[in-house]
Each structure stands twice: as C-alpha cells, then as structure tokens.
Design an enzyme around this catalytic site. Structure first.
Site, short mmCIF file in Angstrom:
data_model
loop_
_atom_site.label_atom_id
_atom_site.label_comp_id
_atom_site.label_asym_id
_atom_site.label_seq_id
_atom_site.Cartn_x
_atom_site.Cartn_y
_atom_site.Cartn_z
N HIS A 98 0.83 -1.21 0.00
CA HIS A 98 0.00 0.00 0.00
C HIS A 98 0.87 1.26 0.00
O HIS A 98 0.60 2.20 -0.75
CB HIS A 98 -0.91 0.00 1.23
CG HIS A 98 -1.64 1.30 1.42
ND1 HIS A 98 -2.85 1.58 0.81
CD2 HIS A 98 -1.32 2.41 2.16
CE1 HIS A 98 -3.24 2.81 1.15
NE2 HIS A 98 -2.33 3.33 1.97
N GLU A 99 1.92 1.26 0.81
CA GLU A 99 2.81 2.42 0.85
C GLU A 99 3.56 2.58 -0.46
O GLU A 99 3.79 3.71 -0.92
CB GLU A 99 3.79 2.30 2.03
CG GLU A 99 3.14 2.24 3.39
CD GLU A 99 2.16 3.37 3.65
OE1 GLU A 99 2.36 4.47 3.09
OE2 GLU A 99 1.19 3.16 4.40
N HIS A 102 1.62 4.55 -2.92
CA HIS A 102 1.78 6.00 -2.87
C HIS A 102 3.02 6.44 -3.66
O HIS A 102 3.00 7.50 -4.30
CB HIS A 102 1.90 6.46 -1.42
CG HIS A 102 0.63 6.38 -0.64
ND1 HIS A 102 -0.55 6.95 -1.09
CD2 HIS A 102 0.33 5.80 0.55
CE1 HIS A 102 -1.50 6.73 -0.20
NE2 HIS A 102 -0.99 6.03 0.80
N HIS A 106 3.13 8.96 -6.85
CA HIS A 106 4.06 10.10 -6.95
C HIS A 106 4.76 10.07 -8.31
O HIS A 106 4.90 11.12 -8.96
CB HIS A 106 5.08 10.02 -5.81
CG HIS A 106 5.85 11.29 -5.61
ND1 HIS A 106 6.79 11.44 -4.62
CD2 HIS A 106 5.82 12.48 -6.27
CE1 HIS A 106 7.30 12.66 -4.69
NE2 HIS A 106 6.74 13.30 -5.68
#
Length: 228
Positions: A98-99, A102, A106
């Site tokens: 999940h991280e 991100h 980006h």
C-alpha cells in the site's frame, strides 16, 4: 452553551472512528498470524514492487512502532514499521505494498496526490489557526466574524481530508492489482489483503466524516446567529 443538535451525529461518527481504529488493529493482528505462500517479508514485497515499477532509487527504511508505515514524498522514501518490514504475513505485505502504491502515485503524478501535496502547506497553517478562531467565535458571540474566519480555515482542513480519501483508496487498489499481477499473493490470499486494506481505509473515512459534521455544525451556528 456549546451543545448543538449536530453533536448527536458527531458522537455517532466518533464512535465509528473508535470502532474503525479497533478494527484496523484487530484485523492487522489477525492477518499478521497468516503467512504468505510466497514467503516474502514486507520489505521484500515492497522492494520488488518498487523495482517492477522502475523506482529503483526509492529506498525502504524500517521505523519503530506499530502501524507507523508511510511514504515520505519529500525524501522519496518508503518507511515501514518494524513488524511490517521484517515479517512475512498477509498484513505485512499488504501494508508494505500500500505504501509503495503511494510511491507509484508520486511517480505517475496521480492528480489527487499532487493536489494533496500542494494543499499541505496551507492546510498545515489553517489547521493551527482554525480551532483558535472557532473557539473565540463561539465564546464571544458579538465577534461572530471570528467564527466565520474559523470556518473558512477549517474548511481547508476538511477539504484536505476529503482529498486524502481517493488517494488512500487508489493506493490500495494499485497494491492489490500489482500484488496479484506480480504473484505476491494467490487468489485465496487476496481476501485477507482486502480485509487489511479496507479496515485501514475505514479509519480515513471515519475521520473525514467527523470533520465534515463538525464543519456543518459551525456553519449552522454561524448562519443562525446572522439570522438573529
């Protein structure tokens, strides 16, 4: 003096928030006991997903605590809590990927994430000023304009939380799709991944709901005073 009918809904939303926090911890702990067929740790899953998306230069760092995982867009680094970084479990790879979601957002300039980054400096200031103005406006009714200014600043903070929702859901969707595509999880394991990620997303929904209800409450107080 400050009780308002909207407080009933706010209390309900607050209870939902507490339940969501309890659920995310319980779900994380439950699926932390379930090992993955792939045998990958959170770090290994994150590293492979980053590399698969050309993000070779994005490092992964372990950080103390539990559920302290996050992606730092300024330093461009994925930080994973120690249980996620080192362990092999459904919970660990779900949170780790999940991280990474991100980080991928980006890279591709996902519009909502870009908007969130642009909003942050102003929202950081507004979040500090809004409570003071709102409190002053509630106490000193003759200075209702203070409440009005507080509402404007608080609206920025609420908008930030609402923008955060699609960012979080999109990161989770990216994680699930890539985990299946890269063979990190089997179809049977996808159910556990969904439970972990959905539980975490619910905390953001509950927080946004509380803020939105509080904003509506302050707007109602402000408009009622002006009508009087």
């Amino acid at each position: 003096m400050f009780f308002h009918p909207m407080d009933f809904l706010i209390i309900i939303a607050f209870a939902l928030s507490l339940w969501a926090q309890f659920r995310v911890k319980g779900t994380f702990n439950k699926w932390s006991e379930v090992r993955t067929y792939s045998g990958m740790t959170g770090y290994e899953a994150a590293r492979r997903m980053l590399d698969a998306n050309g993000l070779y230069d994005v490092p992964i760092e372990p950080v103390p605590g539990r559920l302290t995982d996050h992606y730092d867009p300024i330093s461009r680094v994925v930080r994973l809590s120690e249980p996620v970084y080192y362990e092999n479990s459904i919970s660990a790879i779900s949170v780790a990927c999940h991280e990474v979601g991100h980080a991928i957002q980006h890279k591709v300039h996902y519009p909502m994430l870009t908007l969130r980054h642009k909003m942050f400096p102003a929202v950081n200031f507004a979040s500090g000023v809004a409570p003071l103005l709102i409190l002053a406006g509630l106490i000193f009714q003759q200075f209702n304009f203070l409440l009005g200014f507080g509402i404007i600043f608080f609206s920025a903070a609420v908008a930030f939380q609402l923008v955060t929702l699609p960012v979080e859901f999109n990161a989770s969707n990216r994680a699930r799709d890539l985990m299946v595509a890269e063979g990190f999880i089997t179809n049977d394991e996808e159910r556990g991944v969904a439970k972990v990620l959905n539980a975490a997303a619910l905390t953001y929904v509950a927080a946004a709901l509380i803020s939105l209800l509080e904003l509506l409450k302050y707007i109602m107080i402000f408009t009622n005073r002006n009508d009087d």
